[in-house]
Design a protein around this motif. Structure first.
Motif, PDB file in Angstrom:
ATOM      1  N   GLY A   1      -8.373 -16.160  -5.261  1.00 29.10           N
ATOM      2  CA  GLY A   1      -9.271 -15.797  -4.173  1.00 29.10           C
ATOM      3  C   GLY A   1      -9.278 -14.342  -3.761  1.00 29.10           C
ATOM      4  O   GLY A   1     -10.187 -13.904  -3.051  1.00 29.10           O
ATOM      5  N   GLY A   2      -8.286 -13.565  -4.161  1.00 28.95           N
ATOM      6  CA  GLY A   2      -8.225 -12.162  -3.789  1.00 28.95           C
ATOM      7  C   GLY A   2      -9.043 -11.275  -4.712  1.00 28.95           C
ATOM      8  O   GLY A   2      -9.671 -11.737  -5.663  1.00 28.95           O
ATOM      9  N   GLY A   3      -9.022  -9.954  -4.426  1.00 29.74           N
ATOM     10  CA  GLY A   3      -9.821  -9.017  -5.201  1.00 29.74           C
ATOM     11  C   GLY A   3      -9.422  -8.947  -6.659  1.00 29.74           C
ATOM     12  O   GLY A   3     -10.279  -8.875  -7.545  1.00 29.74           O
ATOM     13  N   ASN A   4      -8.123  -8.974  -6.941  1.00 26.03           N
ATOM     14  CA  ASN A   4      -7.666  -8.907  -8.331  1.00 26.03           C
ATOM     15  C   ASN A   4      -8.051 -10.169  -9.087  1.00 26.03           C
ATOM     16  O   ASN A   4      -8.447 -10.124 -10.255  1.00 26.03           O
ATOM     17  CB  ASN A   4      -6.150  -8.694  -8.362  1.00 26.03           C
ATOM     18  N   ASP A   5      -7.942 -11.308  -8.416  1.00 26.01           N
ATOM     19  CA  ASP A   5      -8.314 -12.588  -9.018  1.00 26.01           C
ATOM     20  C   ASP A   5      -9.805 -12.617  -9.341  1.00 26.01           C
ATOM     21  O   ASP A   5     -10.213 -13.039 -10.432  1.00 26.01           O
ATOM     22  CB  ASP A   5      -7.947 -13.723  -8.054  1.00 26.01           C
ATOM     23  N   LEU A   6     -10.630 -12.135  -8.409  1.00 28.10           N
ATOM     24  CA  LEU A   6     -12.080 -12.127  -8.619  1.00 28.10           C
ATOM     25  C   LEU A   6     -12.459 -11.231  -9.786  1.00 28.10           C
ATOM     26  O   LEU A   6     -13.266 -11.615 -10.646  1.00 28.10           O
ATOM     27  CB  LEU A   6     -12.788 -11.651  -7.345  1.00 28.10           C
TER      28      LEU A   6
ATOM     29  N   SER B   1      -4.773  -7.325 -15.067  1.00 23.33           N
ATOM     30  CA  SER B   1      -5.630  -6.395 -14.331  1.00 23.33           C
ATOM     31  C   SER B   1      -4.821  -5.653 -13.276  1.00 23.33           C
ATOM     32  O   SER B   1      -3.964  -6.238 -12.613  1.00 23.33           O
ATOM     33  CB  SER B   1      -6.778  -7.147 -13.649  1.00 23.33           C
ATOM     34  N   THR B   2      -5.114  -4.374 -13.108  1.00 19.93           N
ATOM     35  CA  THR B   2      -4.368  -3.552 -12.166  1.00 19.93           C
ATOM     36  C   THR B   2      -5.011  -3.561 -10.780  1.00 19.93           C
ATOM     37  O   THR B   2      -6.158  -3.975 -10.603  1.00 19.93           O
ATOM     38  CB  THR B   2      -4.283  -2.099 -12.660  1.00 19.93           C
TER      39      THR B   2
ATOM     40  N   PRO C   1      -6.846   1.742  -8.884  1.00 21.67           N
ATOM     41  CA  PRO C   1      -7.259   1.470 -10.271  1.00 21.67           C
ATOM     42  C   PRO C   1      -7.600   0.010 -10.524  1.00 21.67           C
ATOM     43  O   PRO C   1      -6.718  -0.823 -10.718  1.00 21.67           O
ATOM     44  CB  PRO C   1      -6.028   1.887 -11.075  1.00 21.67           C
ATOM     45  N   ARG C   2      -8.873  -0.320 -10.526  1.00 20.78           N
ATOM     46  CA  ARG C   2      -9.311  -1.656 -10.930  1.00 20.78           C
ATOM     47  C   ARG C   2      -9.505  -1.638 -12.445  1.00 20.78           C
ATOM     48  O   ARG C   2     -10.617  -1.435 -12.942  1.00 20.78           O
ATOM     49  CB  ARG C   2     -10.609  -2.029 -10.231  1.00 20.78           C
ATOM     50  N   GLY C   3      -8.410  -1.778 -13.167  1.00 25.44           N
ATOM     51  CA  GLY C   3      -8.475  -1.647 -14.614  1.00 25.44           C
ATOM     52  C   GLY C   3      -7.744  -2.739 -15.348  1.00 25.44           C
ATOM     53  O   GLY C   3      -7.329  -3.745 -14.769  1.00 25.44           O
ATOM     54  N   VAL C   4      -7.591  -2.536 -16.648  1.00 28.78           N
ATOM     55  CA  VAL C   4      -6.949  -3.511 -17.520  1.00 28.78           C
ATOM     56  C   VAL C   4      -5.860  -2.811 -18.321  1.00 28.78           C
ATOM     57  O   VAL C   4      -6.069  -1.719 -18.858  1.00 28.78           O
ATOM     58  CB  VAL C   4      -7.980  -4.154 -18.472  1.00 28.78           C
ATOM     59  N   VAL C   5      -4.681  -3.443 -18.374  1.00 23.50           N
ATOM     60  CA  VAL C   5      -3.565  -2.913 -19.160  1.00 23.50           C
ATOM     61  C   VAL C   5      -2.962  -4.039 -19.993  1.00 23.50           C
ATOM     62  O   VAL C   5      -3.119  -5.224 -19.684  1.00 23.50           O
ATOM     63  CB  VAL C   5      -2.469  -2.286 -18.270  1.00 23.50           C
ATOM     64  N   MET C   6      -2.247  -3.628 -21.048  1.00 23.82           N
ATOM     65  CA  MET C   6      -1.530  -4.558 -21.908  1.00 23.82           C
ATOM     66  C   MET C   6      -0.078  -4.099 -21.998  1.00 23.82           C
ATOM     67  O   MET C   6       0.259  -3.008 -21.511  1.00 23.82           O
ATOM     68  CB  MET C   6      -2.198  -4.621 -23.285  1.00 23.82           C
TER      69      MET C   6
END
Length: 310
Positions: free
Chosen positions: A32-37, A85-86, A239-244
């Motif tokens: 439900g939060g921003g990172n989840d969305l 997601s960051t 940073p709304r990004g993606v990391v591995m």
């Protein structure tokens, strides 16, 4: 453009035999939060457009302000099938807690959205620009509000005051609603706020945005100038990004960069950005790594100055 990227990615995927396994997508926060969305929007696009041809498993692994979930992915060093997601906590949590990991323990793929801040005043004030506010603040003590005592709002307020050369009193609120009320009731002269928290008040003509904290203008609020444009040389965005995990095959990183470049061009992603008042200025690969390093350094310096960390 997309066709070229797709063709290149198909060739790269064939050469790598990638993907060949299920993707494990860890969300370091609850539902439900921003990172989840953000994460679920991204996964929905990967599935719908068949950009990732194997199964995708999503797990919410919340705890410790993101520490638990991010630690889980960090421990998958070298894995081409773990991703996350960051958010602001991706940088902030290791600064104030002993997490055993930092942003350096990941492979940056892409910054897909900029979660930056506005400098907001009431519409009935005489301030039309950030310069107007600074001129007043240099000869008068001003109060600036935000959410939380050590969050990104405090960082932006401090960077602004540092670059402009004025002092201020910071008034934290427990949540966005309380922050908006503090400005409406004239308890503070200005607030630093996420655009999503004040968009309704701006549209209603009650609030005015004087400046935006990203290095470029928002792709949603294109009429709001940046602090940099107005002569205050700083930028700060979450940073709304993606990391591995660290040490993945460089060709896998390139595959994901190319794939996510397709994701951000979809109507679904553009709708997500507009609905959540996020700017769509993107940064990829090594440039994303540099962005994380700069943002982390600004965060650390301000939190040290205010005594939140030593």
């Amino acid at each position: 453009m997309l066709a070229c990227i797709t063709t290149a990615n198909v060739a790269l995927a064939d050469d790598l035999n990638y993907p060949a396994e299920r993707l494990n997508y860890t969300i370091a926060f609850g539902p439900g939060g921003g990172n989840d969305l953000m994460s679920r929007t991204l996964v929905d696009i990967l599935k719908k457009d068949k950009l990732y041809t194997e199964n995708i498993r999503i797990d919410n692994l919340a705890g410790g302000s993101g520490a638990v979930g991010f630690n889980y992915v960090a421990q998958k060093k070298g894995s081409a099938y773990n991703i996350t997601s960051t958010s602001g906590n991706f940088l902030g949590t290791p600064l104030v807690s002993d997490t055993g990991w930092t942003y350096k323990d990941f492979t940056p793929i892409g910054l897909l959205a900029q979660d930056a801040m506005f400098l907001i005043v009431r519409d009935d004030t005489p301030f039309k620009t950030a310069k107007d506010f600074v001129e007043y603040a240099k000869s008068n003590r001003v109060t600036i509000g935000g959410t939380g005592a050590t969050g990104p709002e405090r960082v932006v307020a401090s960077l602004f005051a540092e670059k402009a050369g004025f002092d201020f009193d910071y008034v934290p609120s427990q949540d966005g609603g309380g922050m908006v009320t503090s400005l409406t009731s004239k308890s503070v002269m200005a607030i630093i706020a996420n655009p999503s928290e004040v968009s309704g008040q701006i549209k209603a003509g009650n609030f005015r945005a004087l400046a935006y904290s990203e290095s470029q203008r928002s792709t949603v609020y294109k009429d709001v100038p940046t602090f940099i444009e107005q002569g205050y040389e700083f930028s700060f965005s979450l940073p709304r990004g993606v990391v591995m995990p660290a040490d993945i095959d460089p060709q896998v990183r390139d595959w994901w960069v190319n794939t996510l470049k397709q994701v951000v061009e979809t109507p679904e992603w553009k709708k997500y950005l507009n609905t959540n008042s996020l700017s769509g200025n993107t940064v990829w690969g090594d440039d994303f790594a540099s962005n994380l390093a700069k943002t982390n350094e600004d965060f650390k310096r301000v939190l040290t100055q205010i005594g939140a960390i030593k």
